[in-house]
Design an enzyme around this catalytic site. Structure first.
Site, short mmCIF file in Angstrom:
data_model
loop_
_atom_site.label_atom_id
_atom_site.label_comp_id
_atom_site.label_asym_id
_atom_site.label_seq_id
_atom_site.Cartn_x
_atom_site.Cartn_y
_atom_site.Cartn_z
N SER A 244 0.86 -1.18 0.00
CA SER A 244 0.00 0.00 0.00
C SER A 244 0.90 1.24 0.00
O SER A 244 2.13 1.13 0.01
CB SER A 244 -0.89 0.00 1.23
OG SER A 244 -0.11 0.31 2.37
N LYS A 245 0.24 2.38 0.04
CA LYS A 245 0.99 3.64 -0.02
C LYS A 245 2.03 3.74 1.10
O LYS A 245 3.02 4.43 0.97
CB LYS A 245 0.03 4.82 0.06
CG LYS A 245 -0.68 5.06 -1.24
CD LYS A 245 -1.28 6.46 -1.29
CE LYS A 245 -2.17 6.59 -2.50
NZ LYS A 245 -3.58 6.75 -2.18
N ARG A 246 1.77 3.06 2.22
CA ARG A 246 2.73 3.07 3.33
C ARG A 246 4.10 2.62 2.86
O ARG A 246 5.12 2.99 3.41
CB ARG A 246 2.28 2.10 4.42
CG ARG A 246 1.23 2.60 5.36
CD ARG A 246 0.91 1.57 6.40
NE ARG A 246 0.50 0.30 5.80
CZ ARG A 246 1.16 -0.85 5.91
NH1 ARG A 246 2.26 -0.90 6.62
NH2 ARG A 246 0.72 -1.95 5.33
#
Ligand code: GLU
Length: 501
Positions: A244-246
């Site tokens: 994910s964007k993390r």
């Protein structure tokens, strides 16, 4: 159940424009595209924008741009689900008429209460089907349309990646097809469109596996030969959690901006979970030749940025300089001043790219190295890293050596009679270089080595400030190669600058 595999292959990629096209989506698109192209089939692109609140045009545009950039060309007309809302409603009504769906006017609170009761009784939280046989009419209260899932039996499919998967019908809710506001649910619109588009294979992320039995019932309700399914394993970050964007950049667009080539990203994504012996580097042609679902693994595949970078370097080395130059001019033109841009656009620009391409792993680095080379005259440099800063004697000797070298090189230029002063005033690309004067890299190396010896300066120490002023950088493409190519007037102006450092 009739089989769909005898029909000509038709597959689709069906992103929802609720965010930028992310690499999980790109991988699904790639596998569909490869499968279609391998089988002389059709690959359709469908924008699933029924969620009018969360869908945005800028995301649709991003999806289209990214697909074009990646070269994942689609066939037939682009489909927008938002333009087909009436069709989904009509099809749901048709299912009611044929006894495969029904209207339900239970309120949300009532349905919630049913779920809670079911849970208390140790059952799955489901709608209790109370409207199923009541033939509710469309008049009066607000209603949803629900699928009438058989109460007994099971549904089974043979996933191309995961093998046989079976679901008991009693575990499948009479799920909603049309919401009370008239909007179709994903499970309805996806099947209506897959039937309409005559899909033979559904290749998508395994986050949809629980939707598959519901959709299979709908295909059967519509009398459509159930497609084959392949559910691709999730892409995981280095912490083994869903990417994910993390974990940093995840959109195709962001990889483009960082300087990845489309074929490198595709190669990387193809290899995530799929293998062909121990081959790592694949051209698009090779992916088309070798890709098969038989060698896609079931478990999640970990995203490894180091490997992506390495692959990008390999694909940059394999690409033609002209193509790389085209990419630089398209994606990084704002890095160049007007004059540098004009200079980069020449055949000489492409030859300089050829010198840089073995040395870089990102297109951004390629642009950064090309900019100073194409800039007119001398370039701004940061001399703080030069070895001579710690040794005044070396500095003096090096400057003297550069002066001698300049004299000798200048003479070589003059020796070539047709390179008159007039010739030197020609424009960039046409202006003569040391290479035109017959000097190759080995000869430049030898000449500088000799000059260095005369002045007591090692070749490496002599080359360091030369590299800096000629290429604008401490690390660059081969200095002597660059010296054979740059127009002599540019080279001379840059080497003269050493005197002032
Ligand atoms: N719009 C769905 C998604 O983006 C499509 C899933 C499918 O391929 O059926 O996940």
């Amino acid at each position: 159940m009739s089989k769909s595999s005898q029909r000509p292959v038709r597959v689709r990629f069906a992103p929802s424009p609720t965010g930028f096209l992310h690499i999980g989506g790109v991988r699904a698109a790639l596998f569909n595209w490869l499968y279609a192209r391998q089988n002389q089939g059709k690959f359709l692109l469908r924008i699933e924008d029924t969620d009018l609140e969360r869908s945005e045009d800028r995301f649709t545009q991003d999806i289209l741009r990214s697909m074009q950039w990646l070269g994942l060309s689609w066939d037939e007309d682009l489909i927008f689900q938002s333009k087909r809302l009436d069709v989904y409603r009509e099809q749901a009504e048709e299912l009611i008429r044929r006894g495969f769906a029904y209207r339900c006017d239970c309120t949300e609170a009532e349905v919630e209460a049913m779920r809670e009761t079911a849970m208390k009784e140790g059952k799955k939280p489901q709608y209790d089907r109370r409207c199923r046989e009541l033939n509710k009419s469309a008049e009066g209260k607000k209603y949803v349309i629900r699928a009438k899932i058989p109460l007994e039996g099971h549904i089974e499919f043979n996933d191309l990646i995961r093998g046989a998967i079976r679901f008991e019908n009693q575990d499948i809710d009479d799920f909603v097809l049309i919401r009370s506001n008239g909007a179709p649910t994903y499970n309805l619109s996806v099947v209506v469109d897959d039937v309409h588009g005559q899909m033979t294979h559904i290749l998508r992320g395994d986050d949809h596996i629980n939707n598959t039995p519901k959709q299979m019932h709908l295909y059967q309700f519509f009398d459509y030969a159930v497609p084959e399914f392949a559910h691709l394993p999730m892409i995981l970050g280095s912490d083994k959690k869903k990417l994910s964007k993390r974990h940093g950049a995840v959109s195709a667009n962001a990889y483009r901006a960082e300087g990845y080539l489309p074929e490198a990203l595709l190669n990387f994504l193809a290899r995530l979970g799929w293998s062909h012996g121990d081959q790592e580097i694949f051209s698009i042609q090779e992916m088309l030749q070798y890709f098969s679902f038989d060698h896609v693994q079931k478990s999640g595949a970990v995203f490894n940025t180091e490997k992506l970078l390495w692959l990008n370097g390999a694909h940059i080395r394999a690409a033609s300089p002209e193509r790389l130059l085209g990419i630089v001019l398209e994606d990084y033109s704002n890095h160049f001043s007007g004059e540098a841009l004009l200079r980069a656009k020449t055949a000489l620009g492409a030859r300089l790219v050829q010198l840089i391409q073995p040395k870089v792993k990102l297109m951004k680095e390629l642009a950064e190295q090309l900019v100073p080379l194409c800039s007119p005259g001398a370039v701004e440099v940061d001399a703080s890293e030069l070895k001579w800063n710690k040794n005044e004697g070396l500095k003096v000797a090096t400057k003297a050596a550069v002066k001698t070298a300049l004299g000798l090189l200048g003479k070589k230029m003059e020796e070539v009679s047709h390179f008159t002063r007039q010739g030197l005033e020609k424009s960039w690309g046409d202006a003569p270089s040391l290479g035109d004067a017959g000097l190759n890299t080995t000869e430049i190396d030898t000449l500088l080595r000799q000059v260095g010896e005369q002045h007591g300066v090692k070749l490496g120490d002599l080359a360091q400030p030369m590299r800096l002023t000629v290429t604008g950088r401490m690390v660059s493409a081969g200095l002597f190669d660059v010296m054979t190519l740059l127009p002599w007037d540019v080279l001379e102006a840059r080497l003269q600058k050493i005197e002032q450092l």
